[in-house]
Write an enzyme that holds these catalytic residues in place. Structure first.
Site, PDB file in Angstrom:
ATOM      1  N   GLU A  70     -16.648  30.204  12.461  1.00 22.37           N
ATOM      2  CA  GLU A  70     -17.116  31.583  13.294  1.00 22.37           C
ATOM      3  C   GLU A  70     -18.552  31.371  13.319  1.00 22.37           C
ATOM      4  OE1 GLU A  70     -16.663  35.140  10.391  1.00 22.37           O
ATOM      5  OE2 GLU A  70     -14.856  35.129  11.288  1.00 22.37           O
ATOM      6  N   VAL A  71     -19.151  30.537  12.573  1.00 21.61           N
ATOM      7  CA  VAL A  71     -20.921  30.460  12.122  1.00 21.61           C
ATOM      8  C   VAL A  71     -21.121  28.978  12.766  1.00 21.61           C
ATOM      9  CG1 VAL A  71     -23.069  30.348  11.334  1.00 21.61           C
ATOM     10  CG2 VAL A  71     -21.404  32.392  10.968  1.00 21.61           C
ATOM     11  N   ASP A  87     -22.212  34.584   0.117  1.00 21.31           N
ATOM     12  CA  ASP A  87     -21.867  35.049   1.751  1.00 21.31           C
ATOM     13  C   ASP A  87     -21.795  36.467   1.830  1.00 21.31           C
ATOM     14  OD1 ASP A  87     -19.487  33.257   3.330  1.00 21.31           O
ATOM     15  OD2 ASP A  87     -19.603  36.311   3.755  1.00 21.31           O
ATOM     16  N   ILE A  88     -22.102  37.153   2.658  1.00 20.05           N
ATOM     17  CA  ILE A  88     -22.394  39.105   2.486  1.00 20.05           C
ATOM     18  C   ILE A  88     -21.070  39.189   3.017  1.00 20.05           C
ATOM     19  CG2 ILE A  88     -21.640  38.339   5.558  1.00 20.05           C
ATOM     20  CD1 ILE A  88     -24.670  40.412   5.414  1.00 20.05           C
ATOM     21  N   ASN A  99     -14.340  24.914   7.527  1.00 15.66           N
ATOM     22  CA  ASN A  99     -13.805  25.329   8.485  1.00 15.66           C
ATOM     23  C   ASN A  99     -14.364  24.939   9.852  1.00 15.66           C
ATOM     24  OD1 ASN A  99     -12.155  27.669   7.116  1.00 15.66           O
ATOM     25  ND2 ASN A  99     -13.590  28.755   7.469  1.00 15.66           N
ATOM     26  N   HIS A 135     -17.600  26.362   1.870  1.00 14.68           N
ATOM     27  CA  HIS A 135     -18.041  27.577   1.170  1.00 14.68           C
ATOM     28  C   HIS A 135     -17.497  27.162   0.083  1.00 14.68           C
ATOM     29  CE1 HIS A 135     -16.459  30.385   4.771  1.00 14.68           C
ATOM     30  NE2 HIS A 135     -16.427  29.576   4.733  1.00 14.68           N
ATOM     31  N   HIS A 139     -21.067  24.245   7.300  1.00 17.61           N
ATOM     32  CA  HIS A 139     -21.524  25.393   6.014  1.00 17.61           C
ATOM     33  C   HIS A 139     -19.807  24.361   5.302  1.00 17.61           C
ATOM     34  CE1 HIS A 139     -19.299  27.981   8.364  1.00 17.61           C
ATOM     35  NE2 HIS A 139     -18.800  28.313   7.787  1.00 17.61           N
TER      36      HIS A 139
HETATM   37  P1  AMP Z   1     -16.886  30.305   9.105  1.00 10.08           P
HETATM   38  O1  AMP Z   1     -15.844  31.137   9.403  1.00 10.08           O
HETATM   39  O2  AMP Z   1     -15.977  29.176   7.931  1.00 10.08           O
HETATM   40  O3  AMP Z   1     -18.119  30.365   9.884  1.00 10.08           O
HETATM   41  O4  AMP Z   1     -18.077  31.525   8.256  1.00 10.08           O
HETATM   42  C1  AMP Z   1     -19.063  32.039   8.211  1.00 10.08           C
HETATM   43  C2  AMP Z   1     -19.207  32.709   6.609  1.00 10.08           C
HETATM   44  O5  AMP Z   1     -20.427  33.164   7.199  1.00 10.08           O
HETATM   45  C3  AMP Z   1     -18.395  33.770   6.716  1.00 10.08           C
HETATM   46  O6  AMP Z   1     -17.674  34.101   5.008  1.00 10.08           O
HETATM   47  C4  AMP Z   1     -19.657  35.335   6.972  1.00 10.08           C
HETATM   48  O7  AMP Z   1     -19.070  36.480   5.935  1.00 10.08           O
HETATM   49  C5  AMP Z   1     -20.307  34.484   6.597  1.00 10.08           C
HETATM   50  N1  AMP Z   1     -21.613  35.284   6.769  1.00 10.08           N
HETATM   51  C6  AMP Z   1     -22.391  35.741   8.226  1.00 10.08           C
HETATM   52  N2  AMP Z   1     -23.576  36.534   8.061  1.00 10.08           N
HETATM   53  C7  AMP Z   1     -23.477  36.163   7.521  1.00 10.08           C
HETATM   54  C8  AMP Z   1     -25.778  36.219   6.935  1.00 10.08           C
HETATM   55  N3  AMP Z   1     -26.114  37.115   7.300  1.00 10.08           N
HETATM   56  N4  AMP Z   1     -25.418  35.959   5.778  1.00 10.08           N
HETATM   57  C9  AMP Z   1     -24.547  35.616   4.770  1.00 10.08           C
HETATM   58  N5  AMP Z   1     -23.048  35.249   5.480  1.00 10.08           N
HETATM   59  C10 AMP Z   1     -22.501  35.188   6.496  1.00 10.08           C
END
Ligand code: AMP
Length: 125
Positions: free
Chosen positions: A105-106, A39-40, A97, A112, A110
Site C-alpha cells: 500500500e505504501v 504500525d498504525i 509486501n 513488517h 518497509h
Molecule cells: P503495506 O501494505 O505493506 O504497504 O503496509 C503498509 C502499512 O503501513 C499498513 O500496515 C498500514 O497500517 C501502515 N501505515 C499506514 N499509515 C501509517 C502511519 N501513518 N503510521 C504507521 N503505520 C502506517
C-alpha cells in the site's frame, strides 16, 4: 533512477512524510540507515514497521539500487529492533509486501515485524 518498469519514488508518500517529521509516528528505533515505528493499524500484539532512510519504492528498488552499506545497515537495524522488542526468543514474522500482487500500500520499502503471540499459518489466501 527507479528500477525499470516501476514508477518513480513518490516523495509525498506517507512514510516519506514521517521521515521528514511532517507527521508523527510511535518511534521504536532510529539510526543512520533506518527508522522503526509502530504500525498504525496493528495486525498482531506487536506490529512494527522498519523503513530505510533512503528513497526506495519497494524491495525491488532497494535491493537493486541501495548501496551495500545501506543494505547492511538496514537489515542490521531490523535485527536490532526485533531483539530490542524481545521478539527473538519467542520468535516473530518478518514480511515485506512488493507491488500489486504483494498488496503493497505504501510505496516506500518497509519490513513488517509481527510478534507477541503465535502467528499461525503464513498466508491466508
Ligand atoms: P503495506 O501494505 O505493506 O504497504 O503496509 C503498509 C502499512 O503501513 C499498513 O500496515 C498500514 O497500517 C501502515 N501505515 C499506514 N499509515 C501509517 C502511519 N501513518 N503510521 C504507521 N503505520 C502506517
Amino acid at each position: 533512477m527507479p528500477v525499470s518498469g516501476l514508477p518513480p519514488y513518490d516523495p509525498a508518500n506517507i512514510f516519506a512524510r514521517i521521515l521528514r517529521g511532517e507527521i508523527p509516528c510511535r518511534k521504536v528505533h532510529e539510526d543512520a540507515f533506518a527508522l522503526a515505528f509502530h504500525d498504525i493499524a496493528p495486525q498482531a500484539p506487536i506490529h512494527v514497521l522498519v523503513i530505510p532512510k533512503g528513497p526506495y519504492c519497494s524491495f525491488a528498488d532497494f535491493s537493486a539500487q541501495a548501496s551495500a552499506e545501506e543494505i547492511a545497515g538496514f537489515f542490521r537495524a531490523v535485527g536490532q529492533v526485533a531483539r530490542d522488542l524481545g521478539l527473538e526468543a519467542p520468535g516473530y514474522r518478518m514480511l515485506a509486501n512488493m507491488g500489486a500482487h504483494g498488496g503493497q500500500e505504501v510505496p516506500h520499502f518497509h519490513v513488517h515485524l509481527f510478534g507477541g503471540q503465535a502467528l499461525g499459518p503464513m498466508l491466508a489466501v
